[in-house]
Design a protein around this motif. Structure first.
Motif, PDB file in Angstrom:
ATOM      1  N   LYS A 184       0.836  -1.309  -0.184  1.00  0.00           N
ATOM      2  CA  LYS A 184      -0.087   0.029  -0.143  1.00  0.00           C
ATOM      3  C   LYS A 184       0.750   1.108   0.105  1.00  0.00           C
ATOM      4  O   LYS A 184       0.442   2.204  -0.734  1.00  0.00           O
ATOM      5  N   VAL A 266       0.511   4.736   6.806  1.00  0.00           N
ATOM      6  CA  VAL A 266       0.026   3.337   6.181  1.00  0.00           C
ATOM      7  C   VAL A 266      -0.035   2.410   7.352  1.00  0.00           C
ATOM      8  O   VAL A 266       1.241   2.048   7.879  1.00  0.00           O
ATOM      9  N   SER A 291      -4.371  -0.703   4.752  1.00  0.00           N
ATOM     10  CA  SER A 291      -4.127  -1.651   3.494  1.00  0.00           C
ATOM     11  C   SER A 291      -5.174  -2.987   3.910  1.00  0.00           C
ATOM     12  O   SER A 291      -5.763  -3.164   5.198  1.00  0.00           O
TER      13      SER A 291
END
Length: 336
Positions: A184, A266, A291
């Motif tokens: 991601k 992330v 993600s």
């Protein structure tokens, strides 16, 4: 229309709060209160609705949640069995099964006690339902807002893409969970580079645990480099042991290089909202994106996240729970 005034006011407060900062848990609570007040407004208007709208309103507001609760209990139990089969019998893997069995047990208790003629028992069960209702309300607030928060996208240029670490397999290999975060992060980095502006740095964050042969950040960097990511585009934060430290130490690195930095963080989707709340407290200037996570893993992981959020706000939550318990005890004594 006056029946919907409280819902409208709460929704306005929700919008103002989200505009100030998307990463607050109060946003979730305000949204939940808005939905409850809107449902009450619909119920109050039912006598004025023509047929079949009146029946449809009752179905949506009352029947759907009732049936949904039973379906949810069955789903959680089934998911718990899947978790045990695929991940083992660790306590954290039993959360979804425990939640499903708890729902069924509470329903059985209410049906078994209600109408038996014992005022004390009825009072105690009512208090238990109120207590469970409060925790369930917070969980639904968390669940709905976390889903909405996960829908945000990166706006404008960012200077850093921060990927949070997690445990390594055999102390040295990137796990599928961590690989999902790294992939991601690569996608966001590529999208930012395609904009034609400043190319962000990819900051991998994670220290070395007692059972790990190298730092998570080093393993993450090696994983990226092995897949063609340029080494000079990676920065390491390799001292942290917790999510709070991940974000605090990463903030220090970014702020020292550029006090006006912007970033995106992330992690996995089940962890995104709690990580966002932690990022706000750490003073990180950026939102958190999630993600993908294996479907079977998501329910138990989400329950763990909620328990952590509940505990982070324990002063208020335990205070309210204690007040409910005290009022229930007082009512039970009065009913004797």
């Amino acid at each position: 229309m006056f029946a919907f005034v409280p819902a409208a006011l709460l929704f306005l407060l929700f919008c103002v709060s989200v505009r100030e900062d998307r990463r607050r848990f109060r946003n979730a609570v305000l949204l939940g209160l808005t939905l409850i007040c809107a449902s009450i407004g619909v119920l109050l208007r039912i006598p004025e609705l023509p047929s079949p709208l009146d029946a449809l309103a009752v179905l949506v507001v009352l029947t759907v949640p009732t049936v949904g609760t039973l379906v949810l209990a069955g789903y959680l139990i089934r998911n718990g069995l899947t978790m045990v089969r695929k991940e083992g019998r660790r306590p954290t893997n039993l959360l979804s099964m425990a939640a499903g069995l708890g729902i069924l047990a509470l329903i059985a208790l209410v049906l078994g006690v209600a109408g038996r003629g014992s005022r004390v028992a009825d009072t105690l069960v009512a208090g238990l339902v109120l207590l469970v209702g409060y925790v369930s309300f917070l969980f639904l607030c968390f669940l709905v807002y976390a889903f909405l928060y996960a829908r945000i996208t990166v706006r404008g240029d960012v200077d850093y893409v921060v990927v949070l670490g997690s445990g390594l397999i055999c102390g040295e290999r990137v796990s599928p969970l961590l690989a999902s975060r790294l992939e991601k992060g690569r996608q966001i980095h590529a999208a930012q580079a395609a904009r034609g502006g400043r190319v962000p740095l990819l900051l991998v964050s994670g220290g070395q645990g007692t059972d790990e042969k190298l730092s998570e950040a080093r393993a993450m960097a090696d994983w990226l480099i092995a897949r063609g990511f340029p080494e000079d585009g990676i920065r390491l934060e390799d001292r942290s042991r917790t999510t709070r430290e991940n974000l605090a130490f990463s903030r220090t690195i970014m702020a020292e290089a550029d006090p006006g930095y912007r970033c995106v963080v992330v992690t996995n989707n089940f962890h995104a909202f709690r990580a966002a709340m932690t990022a706000r407290r750490a003073g990180v200037n950026g939102q958190v994106l999630g993600s993908p996570t294996a479907t079977y893993f998501w329910p138990s992981a989400t329950l763990r996240e909620f328990v952590a959020v509940f505990w982070e706000h324990r002063t208020v939550n335990l205070g309210i729970c204690a007040a409910i318990a005290a009022l229930t005890a007082a009512a039970a004594v009065a009913a004797m």
